[in-house]
Design an enzyme around this catalytic site. Structure first.
Site, mmCIF file in Angstrom:
data_model
loop_
_atom_site.group_PDB
_atom_site.id
_atom_site.type_symbol
_atom_site.label_atom_id
_atom_site.label_comp_id
_atom_site.label_asym_id
_atom_site.label_seq_id
_atom_site.Cartn_x
_atom_site.Cartn_y
_atom_site.Cartn_z
ATOM 1 N N PRO A 20 0.856 -1.197 0.000
ATOM 2 C CG PRO A 20 0.007 -1.069 2.175
ATOM 3 C CD PRO A 20 0.829 -1.917 1.277
ATOM 4 C CG MET A 22 -0.408 7.114 2.150
ATOM 5 S SD MET A 22 -2.155 6.629 2.183
ATOM 6 C CE MET A 22 -2.950 8.223 2.122
ATOM 7 C CD GLN A 73 -1.881 -0.201 5.107
ATOM 8 O OE1 GLN A 73 -1.674 0.914 4.646
ATOM 9 N NE2 GLN A 73 -0.911 -0.996 5.544
ATOM 10 C CB CYS A 103 1.828 4.958 8.221
ATOM 11 S SG CYS A 103 1.974 6.619 7.540
ATOM 12 C CE LYS A 142 3.764 -2.791 4.323
ATOM 13 N NZ LYS A 142 4.562 -1.644 4.766
ATOM 14 C CG HIS A 174 9.044 -1.399 6.363
ATOM 15 N ND1 HIS A 174 8.549 -0.245 5.841
ATOM 16 C CD2 HIS A 174 10.366 -1.395 6.072
ATOM 17 C CE1 HIS A 174 9.523 0.436 5.252
ATOM 18 N NE2 HIS A 174 10.637 -0.245 5.401
ATOM 19 C CG ASN A 214 7.413 -3.778 3.012
ATOM 20 O OD1 ASN A 214 7.131 -2.844 3.750
ATOM 21 N ND2 ASN A 214 7.590 -3.608 1.722
ATOM 22 N N GLY A 215 10.522 -4.206 2.481
ATOM 23 C CA GLY A 215 11.580 -3.222 2.702
ATOM 24 C C GLY A 215 12.804 -3.469 1.835
ATOM 25 N NE ARG A 237 10.812 3.256 -1.243
ATOM 26 C CZ ARG A 237 11.935 3.465 -0.573
ATOM 27 N NH1 ARG A 237 12.598 4.591 -0.764
ATOM 28 N NH2 ARG A 237 12.405 2.560 0.254
#
Length: 332
Positions: A20, A22, A73, A103, A142, A174, A214-215, A237
């Site tokens: 997800p 933004m 999410q 986040c 997450k 993450h 993730n990451g 990304r």
């Protein structure tokens, strides 16, 4: 995967997912990414409980059937509100509901949303339990590996353990801490070091839980290497800036024998969708801003980007300009 064909969603697997993000993973982006992979699990942008309960919920929940498998999410920390939103998500047909505990932005911290919730594992457990009691859809979390001031492995295990006791079986990790004061969200994705070994220790110590990494994952080679340790990988990304990476996901990570789609075919497949969007009064830019990452490594790539990011705002014939951009791909 032409839109006109009846779509049978692929079974839900978290072996490969797109994070997800933004302002990025909106419905147009997800429809585009689905051209490349039938199996990748796609996530919405984070939607706050307030936006769903007091805003235009139909707009926030809107998606095309072709986007499945698809997860919503949520951002929030009031169990009853999250339960109400989970019910809306289930009615809207989402395949998974994910709670954001990662986040780091100030704006969400002030509302007790995102990574700051890592300091409140009992509350997160209550949130997960309330959502699970409200729906039969999978509820997942997450999160980060910690936050500043609460970044020991013991505290991470306490967090995961309490959420698991509330019935959550799938955690996307993450593998960075979040620093809640003094770093921007962008810096929080880059400055705290990646610590894959911490996420790997979680998988070792909680073998019955699904642990998704993730990451910083950049290539399908990276994905294959991490899948030796983890149950799944989530790319953010890199999947957005280099969407063609998804074209081989089904073949390399799911054993599909379908031919790999070309960039040209993916954009041709977008045309009926774009025509519908324009008929509804939408702008072509809403869609094409997500395809700019296709412009890599061919003569005319710069012109492709310029057509779809600059010239698009000046043309009276957006579809003709879209065709021009497809021509620049030269069948690639």
């Amino acid at each position: 995967m032409n839109h006109t064909e009846p779509h049978t969603p692929a079974p839900l697997s978290r072996r490969f997912s797109v994070a997800p993000m933004m302002d990025w993973t909106d419905r147009h982006c997800r429809f585009f990414l689905r051209r490349f992979s039938e199996r990748a699990l796609l996530y919405t942008e984070m939607v706050t409980t307030g936006a769903l309960l007091h805003g235009d919920s139909a707009r926030f929940l809107r998606h095309d059937p072709a986007e499945h498998p698809l997860a919503l999410q949520l951002g929030g920390s009031v169990p009853a509100e999250l339960a109400a939103c989970a019910r809306l998500a289930e009615q809207a047909g989402y395949d998974e509901i994910n709670l954001n505990v990662g986040c780091p932005s100030d704006r969400v911290q002030n509302n007790l949303i995102g990574a700051c919730l890592m300091a409140h594992p009992a509350l997160v457990a209550d949130c997960v339990k309330a959502m699970r009691d409200a729906v039969t859809t999978d509820v997942t979390v997450k999160h980060r590996i910690g936050i500043n001031g609460r970044d020991s492995y013991a505290e991470l295990c306490d967090f995961v353990g309490q959420i698991a006791e509330a019935g959550c079986r799938s955690f996307t990790v993450h593998a960075r801490i979040a620093i809640l004061e003094g770093l921007s969200p962008k810096e929080n994705r880059e400055v705290p070091p990646l610590r894959y070994e911490v996420a790997a220790a979680l998988k070792r110590d909680f073998p019955d839980l699904e642990i998704i990494l993730n990451g910083g994952i950049r290539t399908l080679d990276d994905c294959e290497a991490h899948l030796a340790t983890f149950d799944g990988v989530m790319l953010g990304r890199e999947a957005y800036h280099n969407p063609y990476l998804l074209a081989q996901v089904d073949q390399r990570l799911y054993g599909s024998e379908r031919p790999v789609i070309s960039r040209t075919q993916a954009l041709l497949d977008m045309r009926p969708y774009i025509e519908r969007h324009l008929q509804e009064g939408g702008s072509l830019h809403h869609v094409t801003r997500h395809v700019l990452g296709l412009a890599q490594g061919f003569p005319g790539a710069r012109r492709f980007r310029q057509l779809l990011s600059v010239d698009i705002h000046k043309t009276p014939t957006p579809l003709a300009l879209f065709e021009q951009a497809i021509d620049l791909l030269g069948g690639r």
